[in-house]
Scaffold this motif. Structure first.
Motif, PDB file in Angstrom:
ATOM      1  N   MET A   1     -40.532 -45.230  -7.793  1.00 12.38           N
ATOM      2  CA  MET A   1     -41.190 -44.184  -8.589  1.00 12.38           C
ATOM      3  C   MET A   1     -40.354 -42.908  -8.614  1.00 12.38           C
ATOM      4  O   MET A   1     -40.352 -42.171  -9.599  1.00 12.38           O
ATOM      5  CB  MET A   1     -42.579 -43.896  -8.049  1.00 12.38           C
ATOM      6  N   ALA A   2     -39.633 -42.633  -7.534  1.00 14.94           N
ATOM      7  CA  ALA A   2     -38.728 -41.480  -7.517  1.00 14.94           C
ATOM      8  C   ALA A   2     -37.575 -41.703  -8.487  1.00 14.94           C
ATOM      9  O   ALA A   2     -37.153 -40.778  -9.191  1.00 14.94           O
ATOM     10  CB  ALA A   2     -38.196 -41.236  -6.109  1.00 14.94           C
ATOM     11  N   VAL A   3     -37.087 -42.943  -8.543  1.00 17.38           N
ATOM     12  CA  VAL A   3     -36.007 -43.280  -9.481  1.00 17.38           C
ATOM     13  C   VAL A   3     -36.501 -43.126 -10.919  1.00 17.38           C
ATOM     14  O   VAL A   3     -35.805 -42.566 -11.774  1.00 17.38           O
ATOM     15  CB  VAL A   3     -35.502 -44.714  -9.233  1.00 17.38           C
ATOM     16  N   ALA A   4     -37.710 -43.622 -11.182  1.00 15.48           N
ATOM     17  CA  ALA A   4     -38.274 -43.498 -12.528  1.00 15.48           C
ATOM     18  C   ALA A   4     -38.470 -42.028 -12.892  1.00 15.48           C
ATOM     19  O   ALA A   4     -38.153 -41.597 -14.012  1.00 15.48           O
ATOM     20  CB  ALA A   4     -39.601 -44.248 -12.612  1.00 15.48           C
ATOM     21  N   GLY A   5     -38.986 -41.232 -11.953  1.00 15.80           N
ATOM     22  CA  GLY A   5     -39.193 -39.805 -12.201  1.00 15.80           C
ATOM     23  C   GLY A   5     -37.895 -39.067 -12.460  1.00 15.80           C
ATOM     24  O   GLY A   5     -37.815 -38.203 -13.342  1.00 15.80           O
ATOM     25  N   LEU A   6     -36.861 -39.424 -11.715  1.00 13.81           N
ATOM     26  CA  LEU A   6     -35.558 -38.795 -11.912  1.00 13.81           C
ATOM     27  C   LEU A   6     -34.991 -39.151 -13.283  1.00 13.81           C
ATOM     28  O   LEU A   6     -34.421 -38.296 -13.973  1.00 13.81           O
ATOM     29  CB  LEU A   6     -34.578 -39.247 -10.821  1.00 13.81           C
ATOM     30  N   GLY A   7     -35.137 -40.423 -13.676  1.00 12.92           N
ATOM     31  CA  GLY A   7     -34.642 -40.846 -14.986  1.00 12.92           C
ATOM     32  C   GLY A   7     -35.283 -40.059 -16.108  1.00 12.92           C
ATOM     33  O   GLY A   7     -34.614 -39.645 -17.062  1.00 12.92           O
ATOM     34  N   VAL A   8     -36.586 -39.826 -16.004  1.00  7.52           N
ATOM     35  CA  VAL A   8     -37.289 -39.053 -17.034  1.00  7.52           C
ATOM     36  C   VAL A   8     -36.877 -37.585 -16.984  1.00  7.52           C
ATOM     37  O   VAL A   8     -36.701 -36.940 -18.019  1.00  7.52           O
ATOM     38  CB  VAL A   8     -38.815 -39.208 -16.860  1.00  7.52           C
ATOM     39  N   ALA A   9     -36.689 -37.032 -15.794  1.00 13.29           N
ATOM     40  CA  ALA A   9     -36.246 -35.643 -15.660  1.00 13.29           C
ATOM     41  C   ALA A   9     -34.886 -35.437 -16.327  1.00 13.29           C
ATOM     42  O   ALA A   9     -34.641 -34.404 -16.963  1.00 13.29           O
ATOM     43  CB  ALA A   9     -36.175 -35.251 -14.186  1.00 13.29           C
TER      44      ALA A   9
ATOM     45  N   ASN B   1     -47.688 -43.541 -14.497  1.00 16.61           N
ATOM     46  CA  ASN B   1     -47.920 -43.636 -13.063  1.00 16.61           C
ATOM     47  C   ASN B   1     -47.941 -42.239 -12.434  1.00 16.61           C
ATOM     48  O   ASN B   1     -47.027 -41.440 -12.642  1.00 16.61           O
ATOM     49  CB  ASN B   1     -46.814 -44.491 -12.434  1.00 16.61           C
ATOM     50  N   GLN B   2     -48.982 -41.930 -11.654  1.00 16.20           N
ATOM     51  CA  GLN B   2     -49.144 -40.586 -11.109  1.00 16.20           C
ATOM     52  C   GLN B   2     -48.040 -40.205 -10.125  1.00 16.20           C
ATOM     53  O   GLN B   2     -47.586 -39.067 -10.103  1.00 16.20           O
ATOM     54  CB  GLN B   2     -50.514 -40.463 -10.433  1.00 16.20           C
ATOM     55  N   ASP B   3     -47.623 -41.151  -9.291  1.00 17.67           N
ATOM     56  CA  ASP B   3     -46.543 -40.855  -8.346  1.00 17.67           C
ATOM     57  C   ASP B   3     -45.242 -40.543  -9.086  1.00 17.67           C
ATOM     58  O   ASP B   3     -44.539 -39.581  -8.761  1.00 17.67           O
ATOM     59  CB  ASP B   3     -46.335 -42.040  -7.393  1.00 17.67           C
ATOM     60  N   ALA B   4     -44.939 -41.377 -10.070  1.00 19.47           N
ATOM     61  CA  ALA B   4     -43.724 -41.162 -10.853  1.00 19.47           C
ATOM     62  C   ALA B   4     -43.806 -39.845 -11.623  1.00 19.47           C
ATOM     63  O   ALA B   4     -42.817 -39.115 -11.736  1.00 19.47           O
ATOM     64  CB  ALA B   4     -43.494 -42.329 -11.817  1.00 19.47           C
ATOM     65  N   PHE B   5     -45.001 -39.521 -12.147  1.00 20.75           N
ATOM     66  CA  PHE B   5     -45.174 -38.270 -12.878  1.00 20.75           C
ATOM     67  C   PHE B   5     -44.904 -37.067 -11.978  1.00 20.75           C
ATOM     68  O   PHE B   5     -44.264 -36.094 -12.385  1.00 20.75           O
ATOM     69  CB  PHE B   5     -46.588 -38.173 -13.444  1.00 20.75           C
ATOM     70  N   GLY B   6     -45.397 -37.117 -10.741  1.00 19.40           N
ATOM     71  CA  GLY B   6     -45.169 -36.011  -9.816  1.00 19.40           C
ATOM     72  C   GLY B   6     -43.699 -35.751  -9.573  1.00 19.40           C
ATOM     73  O   GLY B   6     -43.236 -34.603  -9.593  1.00 19.40           O
ATOM     74  N   TYR B   7     -42.957 -36.838  -9.355  1.00 17.71           N
ATOM     75  CA  TYR B   7     -41.512 -36.695  -9.189  1.00 17.71           C
ATOM     76  C   TYR B   7     -40.868 -36.169 -10.475  1.00 17.71           C
ATOM     77  O   TYR B   7     -40.024 -35.266 -10.442  1.00 17.71           O
ATOM     78  CB  TYR B   7     -40.888 -38.046  -8.830  1.00 17.71           C
ATOM     79  N   GLY B   8     -41.253 -36.746 -11.603  1.00 16.72           N
ATOM     80  CA  GLY B   8     -40.649 -36.353 -12.879  1.00 16.72           C
ATOM     81  C   GLY B   8     -40.865 -34.886 -13.191  1.00 16.72           C
ATOM     82  O   GLY B   8     -39.957 -34.197 -13.672  1.00 16.72           O
ATOM     83  N   MET B   9     -42.065 -34.387 -12.923  1.00 12.86           N
ATOM     84  CA  MET B   9     -42.383 -32.978 -13.186  1.00 12.86           C
ATOM     85  C   MET B   9     -41.525 -32.055 -12.316  1.00 12.86           C
ATOM     86  O   MET B   9     -40.923 -31.083 -12.797  1.00 12.86           O
ATOM     87  CB  MET B   9     -43.864 -32.751 -12.889  1.00 12.86           C
ATOM     88  N   SER B  10     -41.468 -32.362 -11.019  1.00 13.26           N
ATOM     89  CA  SER B  10     -40.681 -31.528 -10.100  1.00 13.26           C
ATOM     90  C   SER B  10     -39.198 -31.557 -10.445  1.00 13.26           C
ATOM     91  O   SER B  10     -38.534 -30.513 -10.515  1.00 13.26           O
ATOM     92  CB  SER B  10     -40.882 -32.005  -8.660  1.00 13.26           C
ATOM     93  N   PHE B  11     -38.657 -32.748 -10.661  1.00 16.84           N
ATOM     94  CA  PHE B  11     -37.235 -32.891 -10.967  1.00 16.84           C
ATOM     95  C   PHE B  11     -36.875 -32.186 -12.272  1.00 16.84           C
ATOM     96  O   PHE B  11     -35.808 -31.581 -12.389  1.00 16.84           O
ATOM     97  CB  PHE B  11     -36.860 -34.369 -11.061  1.00 16.84           C
TER      98      PHE B  11
END
Length: 461
Positions: free
Chosen positions: A271-279, A349-359
Motif C-alpha cells: 500500500m505504501a508502494v501504491a501510495g508513492l506511485g500515485v504521489a 484503499n484507505q491505507d494506500a490513500f493515507g500514504y498517497g496524500m502524505s507523499f
C-alpha cells in the motif's frame, strides 16, 4: 533561413517567440501527463491496489528505454538548432537521419531484451509475489512499443528545432489521445485490466511515430530520415551524444531512483508502494508542465546561441525564468491544496490513500523552484556544454538523490520522512544548476563580441 517557421526564432519579439514555442511544448507535456495519469486512473477503477502497485513498479523499466529517445531527441535538438542558427541546413538533415536510424535499431534490440528478461526485471524493480504477475504481463506487452516510443520521443523534440512546434505537439496529442481513449475500453469495458493498459500504450506510441514519419517524409520538413543522409562523422555522433547522454542519464537515473524508492517502500508494504506511485503522478502534474516550458524554450535559445546573438539569448532566458517561477507557484498551490481529490481519483484503499496524500504534499514542496531548474537545465543544453550538462544530469537523481535517500532511510523509521529525500534533493539541484549556468555562460560566451552592455549579472534572474 528559407523556412518561414524559423523566422520567429530570429525576428519575433521575445515574449511572442517564447510563448509561441512553449505553448505547443506545454500542451504536449499535458498530453504526456494525461497519458501517464490515464493508465493509473483506469487501473485504479478496478479497485485492485495490487494492480496499481504493479504498474507503479513496472513503469520505471519502460522509462529507462524512453531515455534512449531522449538521448537522440534532446541531443539532436540541441545540435540541430545550433546548425540551423549557423545556416547549415544540410547538416541538420544528416543529424536527424543519424538519430532516427540509430534510435530505431536500439529500440528493436531493447524490445527483444524485455521479452527475454521480463520476470527478473520485474523482481529487480521491487515486484512482490502479489504483484509480479501483473508487472511481468505489463512489460511483455509494452515491449512491442519500444521502437515506436524511441522514434516518437526523438522527433517530438527534433521537429521543434526546425520551428515546427505545433507539428511536434500534434504528434504527441495523437499518440496520447489514442492511449487515453483506449484505456477505458480495454481496461474496463473489455476487462483486460493491466494488459489493456499495456496495449493502449502500444497503440499510442505506434500512431505517434507514424505521424512524425509522415511529416518527415513530406516537403514541409527540412529534416530527413533517408538512409543516404545517415552520417556518424563530422561531429554529428559526438555532437548529439555530448548533450544527449547527459539528458538521457537524467532519465535513466530518475528511473533507477524510482526503482530504489519503490524497493525502500516495500518494507512498509504494497500500500505504501501504491501510495508513492500515485504521489508521483500528482507531482508529475507540476513537473511535466515545467518540463514543457523548459524544453519549449531550448530550440530558441539554441538558435540564438548558434547565431551568436547574445543579447537575444539573455532576453529569452530572463523572460523564461520569470514565466517559469510564476507558473511554478500557481501549480504548486493547486496540487498542494488539491492533493486529496487528486489521490482519491486513483486510490480507494484507505491505507494506500493515507500514504498517497502524505507523499503528494511532501513531493510538491519542490514545486516553487522546479520551473527555474528546468529552464536552467535547457539553457545549459542549448549551448552544447557537455560537461556542465553531464554534472547536472548525474547529480539530481544520482550523486545527490541516492546518498540523501540512503541517509534518510537509515536515520528515519518513517516512510513519509524517507519520501522527503526528493524535495531536499531538488533544492540542492536548483542551486547547482544556477552555479553551472553561470560557469557555462562565462565559458561559452566569453569570445562573443557584443556592443551592448551585458546586464544579466547585475539584475536578479
Amino acid at each position: 533561413m528559407k523556412d518561414k517557421s524559423i523566422e520567429i526564432f530570429r525576428d519575433a519579439p521575445v515574449p511572442k517567440a517564447v510563448i509561441s514555442n512553449i505553448i505547443p511544448s506545454i500542451i504536449s507535456m499535458i498530453m504526456v501527463l494525461l497519458y501517464n495519469l490515464a493508465d493509473t486512473f483506469f487501473i485504479g477503477q478496478t479497485k485492485d491496489a495490487y494492480m496499481v502497485a504493479a504498474v507503479s513498479v513496472a513503469t520505471p523499466v519502460f522509462l529507462i528505454f524512453m531515455a534512449v529517445g531522449m538521448l537522440f531527441g534532446i541531443g539532436g535538438t540541441s545540435l540541430t538548432s545550433r546548425m540551423l542558427g549557423e545556416g547549415k541546413e544540410e547538416k541538420a538533415k544528416q543529424i536527424s537521419a543519424f538519430c532516427f536510424w540509430t534510435g530505431l535499431v536500439i529500440g528493436v534490440c531493447s524490445s527483444i531484451f524485455i521479452w527475454i528478461s521480463a520476470e527478473p526485471l520485474s523482481r529487480m524493480v521491487g515486484a512482490s509475489e502479489d504483484t509480479i504477475g501483473y508487472a511481468k504481463q505489463y512489460l511483455n506487452i509494452v515491449a512491442f512499443a519500444i521502437p515506436f516510443l524511441i522514434v516518437s520521443n526523438i522527433f517530438s523534440n527534433i521537429i521543434r528545432a526546425e520551428g515546427h512546434a505545433k507539428t511536434a505537439m500534434t504528434g504527441m496529442i495523437i499518440g496520447n489521445m489514442m492511449n487515453i481513449v483506449l484505456d477505458p475500453i480495454l481496461i474496463l469495458a473489455l476487462h483486460m485490466d493491466v494488459a489493456g493498459a499495456a496495449w493502449a500504450t502500444v497503440a499510442g506510441n505506434v500512431f505517434s511515430a507514424l505521424f512524425y514519419m509522415t511529416h518527415l517524409l513530406s516537403k514541409r520538413s527540412m529534416l530527413s530520415v533517408h538512409p543516404g543522409d545517415y552520417r556518424v562523422r563530422d561531429g554529428i555522433a559526438t555532437g548529439v551524444m555530448a548533450i544527449g547522454i547527459p539528458a538521457s542519464l537524467n532519465s535513466v537515473l530518475m528511473s533507477v531512483s524510482n526503482i530504489l524508492i519503490n524497493k525502500v517502500m516495500t518494507q512498509y508494504g504494497d500500500m505504501a508502494v501504491a501510495g508513492l506511485g500515485v504521489a508521483m503522478k500528482v507531482n508529475m502534474i507540476v513537473v511535466m508542465l515545467l518540463i514543457g516550458l523548459g524544453t519549449g524554450v531550448q530550440p530558441l535559445l539554441g538558435y540564438c546561441f548558434g547565431a551568436r546573438n547574445r543579447k537575444r539569448y539573455i532576453a529569452v532566458l530572463k523572460f523564461s525564468l520569470g514565466l517559469a517561477f510564476c507558473l511554478s507557484m500557481v501549480m504548486t498551490a493547486i496540487c498542494y491544496f488539491g492533493a486529496g481529490p487528486l489521490v482519491t481519483a486513483f486510490l480507494d484503499n484507505q491505507d494506500a490513500f493515507g500514504y498517497g496524500m502524505s507523499f503528494s504534499r511532501i513531493y510538491i514542496l519542490s514545486g516553487p523552484i522546479m520551473g527555474i531548474l528546468f529552464v536552467l537545465i535547457n539553457a545549459i543544453q542549448s549551448t552544447g556544454a557537455a560537461i556542465p550538462s553531464l554534472i547536472l544530469s548525474i547529480s539530481r537523481q544520482g550523486l545527490l538523490y541516492l546518498p540523501i535517500l540512503a541517509v534518510f532511510n537509515r536515520i528515519f523509521d518513517s516512510a513519509r520522512l524517507v519520501a522527503a529525500a526528493q524535495p531536499v534533493t531538488d533544492y540542492l539541484s536548483a542551486t547547482l544548476a544556477f552555479i553551472l549556468f553561470l560557469i557555462t555562460y562565462h565559458r561559452y560566451f566569453r569570445d562573443f563580441e557584443e556592443k551592448e552592455t551585458d546586464t544579466i549579472f547585475d539584475k536578479s534572474l
